[in-house]
Structures are given as C-alpha cells and as structure tokens.
Design an enzyme around this catalytic site. Structure first.
Site, PDB file in Angstrom:
ATOM      1  N   LYS A 183     -34.861   9.936 -17.682  1.00 52.36           N
ATOM      2  CA  LYS A 183     -34.287   8.690 -17.187  1.00 52.36           C
ATOM      3  C   LYS A 183     -32.760   8.716 -17.172  1.00 52.36           C
ATOM      4  O   LYS A 183     -32.133   8.012 -16.377  1.00 52.36           O
ATOM      5  CB  LYS A 183     -34.799   7.522 -18.031  1.00 52.36           C
ATOM      6  CG  LYS A 183     -36.267   7.187 -17.762  1.00 52.36           C
ATOM      7  CD  LYS A 183     -36.529   7.012 -16.280  1.00 52.36           C
ATOM      8  CE  LYS A 183     -37.890   6.418 -15.986  1.00 52.36           C
ATOM      9  NZ  LYS A 183     -38.145   6.326 -14.522  1.00 52.36           N
ATOM     10  N   TYR A 212     -38.982  11.471 -21.829  1.00 55.26           N
ATOM     11  CA  TYR A 212     -38.772  10.321 -20.946  1.00 55.26           C
ATOM     12  C   TYR A 212     -37.293   9.922 -20.910  1.00 55.26           C
ATOM     13  O   TYR A 212     -36.731   9.662 -19.846  1.00 55.26           O
ATOM     14  CB  TYR A 212     -39.636   9.170 -21.455  1.00 55.26           C
ATOM     15  CG  TYR A 212     -39.638   7.919 -20.610  1.00 55.26           C
ATOM     16  CD1 TYR A 212     -40.341   7.869 -19.411  1.00 55.26           C
ATOM     17  CD2 TYR A 212     -38.964   6.777 -21.027  1.00 55.26           C
ATOM     18  CE1 TYR A 212     -40.366   6.714 -18.646  1.00 55.26           C
ATOM     19  CE2 TYR A 212     -38.979   5.618 -20.269  1.00 55.26           C
ATOM     20  CZ  TYR A 212     -39.683   5.596 -19.082  1.00 55.26           C
ATOM     21  OH  TYR A 212     -39.698   4.439 -18.331  1.00 55.26           O
TER      22      TYR A 212
END
Length: 305
Positions: A169, A165
């Site tokens: 991001k 993640y």
C-alpha cells in the site's frame, strides 16, 4: 457543484463486493459506463467466480445504466489487456480507473511466508501497475485520465501483522507520485485513496458496532471526488465513517555539515535541528530534495570564500 460522469467510461477493479461495488454503483448512478472487474476469489485470493461481478452489472442495468463484467486477474497483464480492449471495442475510450482490487494474507512477519508476501505485492502493486499501464497510452491520446490508487493507513503508518499489505500500500503511493508528474501535461490526474470501511477485508478485524458506522458509501464519496473533471492530482485522501482528511509526506528543512564535520556523532548531535519542523515542506519531486541539499552546500562554499 454537481459531480457527474456522463459520457465517461470507468474501470473499477475488485468491484464485485465492498468498496469496489460501491464505487461502481455510484459512478453508474452518476452517468458513467462501468467495467466491473472482479476475479471473484476469496479474501485471501483463492478461487474465482463471476457471480458477484455479474450481480453488480445486473444492478446497474436494472437502474438504466451501462456496464459489463470482466474476470481479469489484475496480477496478469494479458488478462488486463483483454479487459481494456473489450472496453475500447464497446465504448471507444477509458476515462477513469479505480485500482481497488486487493487481498489479505495477514500474519506477523516472523510467521509470514515469502509466497504470502509476494502474492499480496503482486495483486496490490503489480495489479495497479498492470491496469494503469493498460490504460495509460489511451488516456495520453485522449488528453484525459483520472486514476485512483487504493492505499491504506497500514502502508502510511503501519499495522501489526500486515508487513506485506503495508509494503504494497505504500508502494502504490510511490507509483502515484511519479505518474502524477508524468501524466500532468496529458491531463491525467493520479491520486490515492486511504479507506476505512466495513468490507470482507475488515469484517473480522473490528467489532460489529464499529463496522456498522463504516459504510462503504462514505468512502465512495471520497473516491469519486478524486476522479471527476476538477479532481486534484497527487493527493492522498483518507476517508472512513464520514470523516475525510489529507495525508501528506513532509520533509524538514534539515541541516548542513561541512566535510570536516560529517560523522555519525555530528549527525546524532544535531538530531533536534534535523527534526525541527518549523520550515518543513511537501516536495514536488525527488529532485527537490537534491536541490535543497545542493543549495545548502553551495551556500557553505560561498560563505567560506
């Protein structure tokens, strides 16, 4: 200043729940026509259902707004193209894109499978790429576009158990940096939002009393600030619980070592000077770093003559 979106067409991905739903409802309340994109899967990306997206459309229509739902999987470009084609057929333009769709597959890196890493990258990174690519030429021809990437403190600063993640991001920030440069002459502004909110993505990460303070609407106030006519470009806005802040990447002025001095020992020996923040700056592009180092080298050569 009143921020309105009358006559604008917006696409919000992952808009069936949480932040995306909040963004879509507020855009519609302020005059935008909205495409409610949601695959309708679970938090980990499994499954599909149109129920949540259809519910958001019904809310918007009941309030007198215009919207339709589309279940495109943002990781599949052909499905995204179909969504954008339907928006163009119905309303003739696309002005705003909020890349909000995402999933979680949290585990420590030791326990994380490569498939879990790839899937998170596909949804967050390629999902943002696919949706942006599908509207890019439309926005160029219009001479207008507002695009919001959804980044995260997990990417900007790191969080245990979120290697996939966090990598995804941070990748969308890199995408923003270049697209903001390329889109500038076409009046396409590209920004990033780093949200903290109580959603399906965070419901088992934080205590209930904390989640109660982190309402999605607080983040939406920031999101809409990044996609109106007078929005900035290449800005990272952090938003959560009523707090708003700017996140920036700075580079120190650094040092110069002559050809005779260049060694690991010399670099380590001047570490404090390398880290000196007194003349740090935000760089406009990657070329500016090259330019800085070349100017230091030229100054050395001229001084040696």
């Amino acid at each position: 200043m009143s921020i309105r979106f009358d006559g604008k067409v917006a696409i919000v991905t992952g808009a069936g729940n949480g932040l995306g739903r909040s963004h879509a409802l507020e855009l519609a309340a302020r005059g935008a026509k909205v495409v409610i994109n949601d695959l309708g899967g679970a938090r980990d990306g499994v499954g599909a259902s149109s129920a949540a997206a259809d519910g958001v459309v019904a809310e918007i229509q009941a309030a007198g707004g215009e919207a339709f739902a589309h279940g495109a999987n943002v990781a599949i470009f052909s499905e995204v193209e179909d969504m954008v084609a339907q928006a163009m057929a119905k309303w003739g333009r696309v002005d705003i894109l909020i890349n909000n769709a995402g999933i979680l597959r949290d585990k420590s890196f030791s326990k994380m499978s490569i498939d879990d890493f790839k899937l998170v990258m596909d949804v967050h990174v390629m999902g943002s790429v696919n949706c942006t690519k599908a509207v890019w030429e439309i926005m160029k021809q219009q001479g207008y576009g507002r695009i919001v990437m959804t980044t995260s403190s997990s990417g900007l600063y790191g969080n245990f158990g979120q290697a996939n993640y966090g990598a995804a991001k941070m990748a969308v920030v890199g995408l923003m940096n270049t697209l903001a440069i390329e889109g500038a002459k076409y009046n396409i502004h590209v920004n990033s939002l780093a949200p903290t909110a109580a959603t399906r993505m965070t419901e088992d990460i934080m205590p209930a009393e904390i989640l109660g303070m982190l309402v999605p609407e607080a983040v939406t106030a920031g999101a809409l600030t990044l996609c109106h006519d007078n929005a900035p470009s290449r800005f990272i806005l952090c938003a959560g619980g009523g707090g708003y802040a700017k996140s920036s990447i700075f580079e120190t002025d650094g040092i110069y070592l002559s050809p005779e001095e260049r060694s690991p020992e010399a670099v380590a020996g001047q570490w404090d000077d390398i880290c000196n923040t007194s003349n740090q700056a935000e760089l406009e592009s990657g070329f500016k770093q090259s330019e800085k180092f070349l100017l230091k080298a030229q100054a050395f050569v001229q001084g040696a003559k």
